[in-house]
Design a protein around this motif. Structure first.
Motif, short mmCIF file in Angstrom:
data_model
loop_
_atom_site.label_atom_id
_atom_site.label_comp_id
_atom_site.label_asym_id
_atom_site.label_seq_id
_atom_site.Cartn_x
_atom_site.Cartn_y
_atom_site.Cartn_z
N VAL A 267 -4.27 57.42 52.76
CA VAL A 267 -4.13 56.32 52.07
C VAL A 267 -3.36 56.15 50.77
O VAL A 267 -3.79 56.88 50.08
CB VAL A 267 -5.67 55.41 52.03
N LYS A 268 -2.40 55.53 50.79
CA LYS A 268 -1.70 55.75 49.53
C LYS A 268 -2.16 54.83 48.38
O LYS A 268 -2.22 54.94 47.44
CB LYS A 268 -0.18 55.60 49.64
N THR A 269 -2.01 53.43 49.12
CA THR A 269 -2.36 52.19 48.02
C THR A 269 -3.20 51.27 48.98
O THR A 269 -2.99 51.19 50.31
CB THR A 269 -1.18 51.49 47.64
N ILE A 270 -3.80 50.35 48.13
CA ILE A 270 -4.81 49.45 48.67
C ILE A 270 -4.63 48.25 47.96
O ILE A 270 -4.67 48.25 46.60
CB ILE A 270 -6.28 49.59 48.74
N GLU A 271 -4.12 47.12 48.54
CA GLU A 271 -4.13 45.68 47.90
C GLU A 271 -4.99 44.66 48.14
O GLU A 271 -5.16 44.60 49.69
CB GLU A 271 -2.44 45.43 48.19
N MET A 272 -5.27 43.84 47.33
CA MET A 272 -6.17 42.62 47.49
C MET A 272 -5.43 41.77 46.59
O MET A 272 -5.04 41.75 45.70
CB MET A 272 -7.63 42.73 47.28
N HIS A 273 -5.35 40.45 47.42
CA HIS A 273 -4.53 39.22 46.53
C HIS A 273 -3.25 39.73 45.81
O HIS A 273 -3.25 39.28 44.78
CB HIS A 273 -5.60 38.68 45.68
N HIS A 274 -2.61 40.66 46.43
CA HIS A 274 -1.19 41.12 45.97
C HIS A 274 -1.36 41.79 44.66
O HIS A 274 -0.28 42.23 43.77
CB HIS A 274 -0.06 39.93 45.47
N GLU A 275 -2.65 42.51 44.51
CA GLU A 275 -2.81 43.47 43.29
C GLU A 275 -3.52 44.61 43.76
O GLU A 275 -4.13 44.81 44.73
CB GLU A 275 -3.90 42.86 42.59
#
Length: 421
Positions: A267-275
């Protein structure tokens, strides 16, 4: 987000019994919807000749729903009480939306059952209680609604309560785990304040009953399970699978596996609500990017888990299933579509192992020739293509399913055991 403990609350019951109005009223009474918004909805409702629907409008803010006056999708709304931070899973009442109801109710910790005082228990009341019970909802708050239409008569209320208790007995739901409240969602009686119209009632209001629900421990210590809803390609990032974490935690740097597609990566990145977020947990809707995974490698219905504890892929599974409606009989060899989390897979019922008494859970017959509407059974199921599903005793969030055929939900159930492929 609030720092109070969180609960998912399903609002269930027959169509037109006032679910949306109750939800709108709860949002209004807890200050989640400002007065001027209600005022605006009121004007809009009156223009459309639907005066009195303003609280329902708060929930049904999809234009199509307003025109039809029906709740279609599961609208998520949040409100806070003194004790909890609630997300409402507003579950539709119409028959064609039972599938939503199943995916909705399976996300709920507790439920409010709305039964109209002037109408009593209806077919969908029965079905929703049955589903809530099958899908493991522990406590029900029963709002006997529209008391204003029956002049707040205690006798009418008592009759409906007895009727609902009878229904609970049929589905082996413990009536001690239910509280009954006479309400008018439209007028606001006994929703947040005790009503002068029901001097004969001295129990809790709806908000008090919600406050006294038992606390739910989030499944953070279970292994990560995240059913994929969609897969997007976003320029500059690449492939972004999207879904709701059911159990466990996810962090950048985690090695994950997608099943049954059987691919994996870091997993490189995780986003929630565009953050971007440093971690995500149960109930979070996330988009994330995994090194080396392309859009065609994975699909809706895949489940993400840790690489060292990947989601199970069933060659066959045994399940306890309840037949709600079927025009004839179900025999071995029947192949309807099973809806489990975000997957939809045709599955063959290979064997009917036991017929069970739906109210007591006792075995009535071994290896029956067929089952039909109203029956409960233990069955052996073989998915026609790979399906990731888990025993409900281990990961309940991925252990329930609905069975659909001929455009309707014919059964619901939970997985007892999985034989892995």
């Amino acid at each position: 987000m609030s720092d109070k403990p969180h609960q998912n609350l399903a609002i269930i019951g027959h169509v037109d019994h006032g679910k949306s109005t109750l939800v709108g009223r709860l949002l209004f009474e807890t200050g989640s919807v400002p007065e001027h918004v209600i005022e605006q909805y009121r004007e809009e409702a009156e223009e459309k000749g639907k005066g009195g629907f303003e609280f329902a409008y708060v929930m049904d803010n999809l234009a199509e729903e307003r025109e039809r006056g029906v709740t279609i999708d599961i609208a998520h709304q949040e409100f806070e009480t003194d004790t909890y931070y609630f997300t409402i899973v507003d579950t539709p009442g119409h028959r064609d939306f039972v599938k939503n109801m199943i995916t909705g109710a399976s996300q709920a910790d507790n439920a409010v059952l709305v039964v109209a005082a002037d109408d009593g228990v209806q077919p969908q009341t029965r079905e929703h209680v049955f589903l809530a019970r099958t899908l493991g909802i522990e406590e029900l708050i029963v709002g006997v609604n529209k008391m204003d239409l029956v002049d707040y008569e205690q006798n009418t209320y008592d009759e409906v309560v007895e009727e609902v208790k009878g229904l609970f007995k049929q589905v082996a739901f413990n009536t001690d785990d239910a509280s009954f409240i006479p309400i008018s969602a439209f007028e606001g009686d006994n929703v947040s304040d005790h009503s002068e119209n029901t001097p004969w009632y001295d129990g809790e209001t709806v908000l008090e009953a919600l406050n006294s629900l038992p606390e739910v421990s989030p499944p953070t210590d279970a292994p990560l399970r995240l059913p994929i809803q969609d897969v997007y390609t976003i320029s500059g990032i690449g492939t972004v699978p999207v879904g709701r974490i059911e159990t466990g935690m996810m962090h950048p740097g985690d090695n994950v596996s997608f099943q049954p597609s059987d691919v994996g990566g870091e997993v490189k990145t995780i986003e929630m609500h565009h953050e971007e977020v440093p971690e995500a947990g149960p109930g979070d809707n996330v988009g994330f990017n995994v090194r080396g995974i392309g859009k065609d490698d994975i699909r809706r219905g895949d489940v993400v888990g840790p690489a060292d504890d990947p989601p199970k892929v069933a060659e066959t599974f045994t399940a306890q299933m309840v037949v709600m409606q079927h025009p004839s009989v179900i025999t071995a060899g029947y192949t309807p579509v099973f809806h489990a989390h975000t997957a939809q897979v045709a599955c063959t019922i290979e064997a009917i192992d036991q017929k069970i008494n739906p109210s007591t859970g006792e075995v009535e017959e071994e290896n029956p020739d067929f089952i039909q509407s109203g029956d409960a059974a233990v069955v052996t199921v073989r998915p026609q293509k790979p399906l990731s599903i888990e025993p409900s005793s281990e990961i309940p969030e991925l252990g329930s399913f609905a069975v659909r055929d001929m455009g309707q939900t014919i059964a619901a159930g939970k997985v007892l055991d999985v034989t892995e492929a």
